[in-house]
Scaffold this motif. Structure first.
Motif, PDB file in Angstrom:
ATOM      1  N   ALA A  49       2.017  39.941 -46.249  1.00  0.00           N
ATOM      2  CA  ALA A  49       2.539  41.017 -45.401  1.00  0.00           C
ATOM      3  C   ALA A  49       1.454  42.028 -45.045  1.00  0.00           C
ATOM      4  O   ALA A  49       1.504  42.674 -43.996  1.00  0.00           O
ATOM      5  CB  ALA A  49       3.705  41.719 -46.100  1.00  0.00           C
ATOM      6  N   LEU A  50       0.445  42.154 -45.904  1.00  0.00           N
ATOM      7  CA  LEU A  50      -0.628  43.118 -45.639  1.00  0.00           C
ATOM      8  C   LEU A  50      -1.472  42.713 -44.438  1.00  0.00           C
ATOM      9  O   LEU A  50      -2.016  43.568 -43.734  1.00  0.00           O
ATOM     10  CB  LEU A  50      -1.539  43.260 -46.868  1.00  0.00           C
ATOM     11  N   TYR A  51      -1.592  41.414 -44.211  1.00  0.00           N
ATOM     12  CA  TYR A  51      -2.500  40.926 -43.181  1.00  0.00           C
ATOM     13  C   TYR A  51      -1.994  41.181 -41.759  1.00  0.00           C
ATOM     14  O   TYR A  51      -2.724  40.958 -40.804  1.00  0.00           O
ATOM     15  CB  TYR A  51      -2.786  39.448 -43.414  1.00  0.00           C
ATOM     16  N   LYS A  52      -0.783  41.687 -41.646  1.00  0.00           N
ATOM     17  CA  LYS A  52      -0.298  42.136 -40.342  1.00  0.00           C
ATOM     18  C   LYS A  52      -0.911  43.488 -39.980  1.00  0.00           C
ATOM     19  O   LYS A  52      -0.887  43.907 -38.822  1.00  0.00           O
ATOM     20  CB  LYS A  52       1.226  42.250 -40.347  1.00  0.00           C
ATOM     21  N   HIS A  53      -1.449  44.182 -40.982  1.00  0.00           N
ATOM     22  CA  HIS A  53      -1.961  45.542 -40.780  1.00  0.00           C
ATOM     23  C   HIS A  53      -3.469  45.658 -41.016  1.00  0.00           C
ATOM     24  O   HIS A  53      -4.130  46.506 -40.421  1.00  0.00           O
ATOM     25  CB  HIS A  53      -1.208  46.497 -41.707  1.00  0.00           C
ATOM     26  N   VAL A  54      -4.014  44.827 -41.906  1.00  0.00           N
ATOM     27  CA  VAL A  54      -5.468  44.764 -42.134  1.00  0.00           C
ATOM     28  C   VAL A  54      -5.848  43.297 -42.265  1.00  0.00           C
ATOM     29  O   VAL A  54      -5.216  42.551 -43.000  1.00  0.00           O
ATOM     30  CB  VAL A  54      -5.901  45.557 -43.392  1.00  0.00           C
ATOM     31  N   ALA A  55      -6.890  42.880 -41.559  1.00  0.00           N
ATOM     32  CA  ALA A  55      -7.240  41.459 -41.505  1.00  0.00           C
ATOM     33  C   ALA A  55      -7.767  40.931 -42.832  1.00  0.00           C
ATOM     34  O   ALA A  55      -7.566  39.772 -43.175  1.00  0.00           O
ATOM     35  CB  ALA A  55      -8.268  41.221 -40.405  1.00  0.00           C
ATOM     36  N   ASN A  56      -8.460  41.784 -43.577  1.00  0.00           N
ATOM     37  CA  ASN A  56      -9.067  41.374 -44.843  1.00  0.00           C
ATOM     38  C   ASN A  56      -9.472  42.628 -45.615  1.00  0.00           C
ATOM     39  O   ASN A  56      -9.228  43.758 -45.157  1.00  0.00           O
ATOM     40  CB  ASN A  56     -10.288  40.476 -44.587  1.00  0.00           C
ATOM     41  N   LYS A  57     -10.099  42.445 -46.761  1.00  0.00           N
ATOM     42  CA  LYS A  57     -10.452  43.602 -47.581  1.00  0.00           C
ATOM     43  C   LYS A  57     -11.506  44.466 -46.900  1.00  0.00           C
ATOM     44  O   LYS A  57     -11.502  45.691 -47.051  1.00  0.00           O
ATOM     45  CB  LYS A  57     -10.941  43.168 -48.963  1.00  0.00           C
ATOM     46  N   GLU A  58     -12.411  43.860 -46.141  1.00  0.00           N
ATOM     47  CA  GLU A  58     -13.422  44.658 -45.453  1.00  0.00           C
ATOM     48  C   GLU A  58     -12.777  45.605 -44.434  1.00  0.00           C
ATOM     49  O   GLU A  58     -13.160  46.766 -44.317  1.00  0.00           O
ATOM     50  CB  GLU A  58     -14.444  43.747 -44.767  1.00  0.00           C
ATOM     51  N   GLU A  59     -11.802  45.102 -43.702  1.00  0.00           N
ATOM     52  CA  GLU A  59     -11.095  45.970 -42.759  1.00  0.00           C
ATOM     53  C   GLU A  59     -10.294  47.021 -43.500  1.00  0.00           C
ATOM     54  O   GLU A  59     -10.160  48.161 -43.024  1.00  0.00           O
ATOM     55  CB  GLU A  59     -10.187  45.144 -41.860  1.00  0.00           C
ATOM     56  N   LEU A  60      -9.781  46.666 -44.660  1.00  0.00           N
ATOM     57  CA  LEU A  60      -9.070  47.638 -45.490  1.00  0.00           C
ATOM     58  C   LEU A  60     -10.016  48.769 -45.900  1.00  0.00           C
ATOM     59  O   LEU A  60      -9.678  49.952 -45.798  1.00  0.00           O
ATOM     60  CB  LEU A  60      -8.505  46.952 -46.735  1.00  0.00           C
ATOM     61  N   LEU A  61     -11.224  48.413 -46.350  1.00  0.00           N
ATOM     62  CA  LEU A  61     -12.204  49.421 -46.751  1.00  0.00           C
ATOM     63  C   LEU A  61     -12.628  50.290 -45.566  1.00  0.00           C
ATOM     64  O   LEU A  61     -12.811  51.503 -45.710  1.00  0.00           O
ATOM     65  CB  LEU A  61     -13.417  48.757 -47.393  1.00  0.00           C
ATOM     66  N   ASP A  62     -12.789  49.675 -44.393  1.00  0.00           N
ATOM     67  CA  ASP A  62     -13.096  50.455 -43.185  1.00  0.00           C
ATOM     68  C   ASP A  62     -12.020  51.508 -42.957  1.00  0.00           C
ATOM     69  O   ASP A  62     -12.310  52.677 -42.676  1.00  0.00           O
ATOM     70  CB  ASP A  62     -13.164  49.537 -41.956  1.00  0.00           C
ATOM     71  N   GLY A  63     -10.769  51.086 -43.051  1.00  0.00           N
ATOM     72  CA  GLY A  63      -9.665  52.006 -42.833  1.00  0.00           C
ATOM     73  C   GLY A  63      -9.600  53.093 -43.884  1.00  0.00           C
ATOM     74  O   GLY A  63      -9.271  54.259 -43.581  1.00  0.00           O
ATOM     75  N   MET A  64      -9.915  52.755 -45.134  1.00  0.00           N
ATOM     76  CA  MET A  64      -9.916  53.749 -46.209  1.00  0.00           C
ATOM     77  C   MET A  64     -11.010  54.789 -45.985  1.00  0.00           C
ATOM     78  O   MET A  64     -10.800  55.987 -46.194  1.00  0.00           O
ATOM     79  CB  MET A  64     -10.096  53.059 -47.550  1.00  0.00           C
ATOM     80  N   VAL A  65     -12.200  54.327 -45.566  1.00  0.00           N
ATOM     81  CA  VAL A  65     -13.287  55.254 -45.237  1.00  0.00           C
ATOM     82  C   VAL A  65     -12.848  56.193 -44.125  1.00  0.00           C
ATOM     83  O   VAL A  65     -13.057  57.411 -44.184  1.00  0.00           O
ATOM     84  CB  VAL A  65     -14.560  54.473 -44.843  1.00  0.00           C
ATOM     85  N   ASP A  66     -12.231  55.628 -43.092  1.00  0.00           N
ATOM     86  CA  ASP A  66     -11.785  56.460 -41.969  1.00  0.00           C
ATOM     87  C   ASP A  66     -10.717  57.458 -42.406  1.00  0.00           C
ATOM     88  O   ASP A  66     -10.660  58.584 -41.894  1.00  0.00           O
ATOM     89  CB  ASP A  66     -11.244  55.576 -40.848  1.00  0.00           C
ATOM     90  N   ALA A  67      -9.859  57.060 -43.348  1.00  0.00           N
ATOM     91  CA  ALA A  67      -8.825  57.975 -43.830  1.00  0.00           C
ATOM     92  C   ALA A  67      -9.448  59.188 -44.516  1.00  0.00           C
ATOM     93  O   ALA A  67      -8.976  60.325 -44.364  1.00  0.00           O
ATOM     94  CB  ALA A  67      -7.889  57.243 -44.792  1.00  0.00           C
ATOM     95  N   VAL A  68     -10.528  58.957 -45.266  1.00  0.00           N
ATOM     96  CA  VAL A  68     -11.207  60.060 -45.952  1.00  0.00           C
ATOM     97  C   VAL A  68     -12.010  60.903 -44.970  1.00  0.00           C
ATOM     98  O   VAL A  68     -11.907  62.133 -44.943  1.00  0.00           O
ATOM     99  CB  VAL A  68     -12.120  59.523 -47.071  1.00  0.00           C
ATOM    100  N   VAL A  69     -12.823  60.253 -44.139  1.00  0.00           N
ATOM    101  CA  VAL A  69     -13.676  60.983 -43.191  1.00  0.00           C
ATOM    102  C   VAL A  69     -12.820  61.726 -42.168  1.00  0.00           C
ATOM    103  O   VAL A  69     -13.165  62.830 -41.740  1.00  0.00           O
ATOM    104  CB  VAL A  69     -14.658  60.016 -42.496  1.00  0.00           C
ATOM    105  N   GLY A  70     -11.679  61.130 -41.801  1.00  0.00           N
ATOM    106  CA  GLY A  70     -10.791  61.794 -40.853  1.00  0.00           C
ATOM    107  C   GLY A  70     -10.199  63.081 -41.394  1.00  0.00           C
ATOM    108  O   GLY A  70      -9.691  63.903 -40.627  1.00  0.00           O
ATOM    109  N   GLY A  71     -10.278  63.276 -42.709  1.00  0.00           N
ATOM    110  CA  GLY A  71      -9.751  64.491 -43.314  1.00  0.00           C
ATOM    111  C   GLY A  71     -10.768  65.612 -43.440  1.00  0.00           C
ATOM    112  O   GLY A  71     -10.443  66.674 -44.004  1.00  0.00           O
TER     113      GLY A  71
END
Length: 239
Positions: A49-71
């Motif tokens: 179910a996760l792969y509908k929102h993030v393609a893999n762990k690398e994309e997950l990490l990209d999104g996590m970085v953006d979540a922090v930097v966006g703050g």
């Protein structure tokens, strides 16, 4: 854990929720403890179910970085360019230090993520809005390097903690020999009280050292701007 059973687990799954929970898990156990399977378990879904929102762990990490930097907070309205850049960089430092894993994840990215690009764009824009030339802004960003995101690569990073009893320190004779061979290093090292928590060297206050160097750079940029500095006048070449 980041989410518990109940209403939170039954809420709709979307990218924002996936990233939010991933950040919380990384805050708890670090990047090494984060896996797609563990994240899915925390969200109460099957891993697929996760792969509908993030393609893999690398994309997950990209999104996590953006979540922090966006703050990262914006500078106060009406601040001059130097105060605005200083505020922005110290806000970035605070945001990254709030998540122990963020620096490791940021360093592991092979290209800037959208939020990082937006942040860098805003810093460059602040220099330009303050009247700094494109030439000086270019070299200012080079001089700031990783400091623009609130961290520095020190000459010698602190060694990772070792398991087991600590290794014995040098003998008095060995210390004396080192002091005789490297007198200036020894003099500097002995001039401060030891603080084993510092990453810039025992006896150093990380935050103070970071702001000290940041202020030196910003003062230098301001001086060069006032002098109408260009790399051509300085005999440099563009890189």
């Amino acid at each position: 854990m980041a989410e518990r059973t109940g209403t939170a687990r039954r809420s709709p799954l979307n990218r924002d929720r996936v990233l939010r929970v991933a950040v919380a898990l990384a805050d708890e156990s670090g990047i090494e403890g984060l896996s797609m399977r563990k994240l899915a378990q925390e969200l109460g879904v099957v891993p697929m179910a996760l792969y509908k929102h993030v393609a893999n762990k690398e994309e997950l990490l990209d999104g996590m970085v953006d979540a922090v930097v966006g703050g990262i907070g914006d500078p106060p309205d009406g601040a001059g360019w130097k105060d605005a850049v200083r505020n922005r960089i110290l806000s970035a430092r605070s945001a990254l230090r709030g998540h122990a894993w963020a620096l490791q994840a940021l360093r592991s990215r092979t290209r800037p993520t959208p939020a990082v690009l937006a942040y860098l764009d805003s810093v460059i824009g602040t220099f330009r809005a303050g009247g700094l030339s494109l030439d000086l802004t270019h070299h200012a960003m080079h001089a700031l390097g990783s400091r623009v995101l609130g961290f520095t690569q020190e000459l010698y990073d602190a060694p990772p903690p070792q398991a087991g009893p600590p290794e014995p320190g040098p003998s008095a004779e060995e210390s004396a020999a080192v002091a005789a061979r490297y007198p200036h290093v020894t003099e500097l090292a002995r001039s401060v009280a030891h603080d084993r928590e510092s990453v810039v060297g025992q006896g150093c206050d990380d935050q103070f050292e970071f702001e000290f160097a940041l202020d030196l750079l910003l003062d230098g940029f301001e001086k060069l701007h006032g002098q109408g500095w260009t790399s051509a006048k300085a005999g440099g070449t563009r890189s």
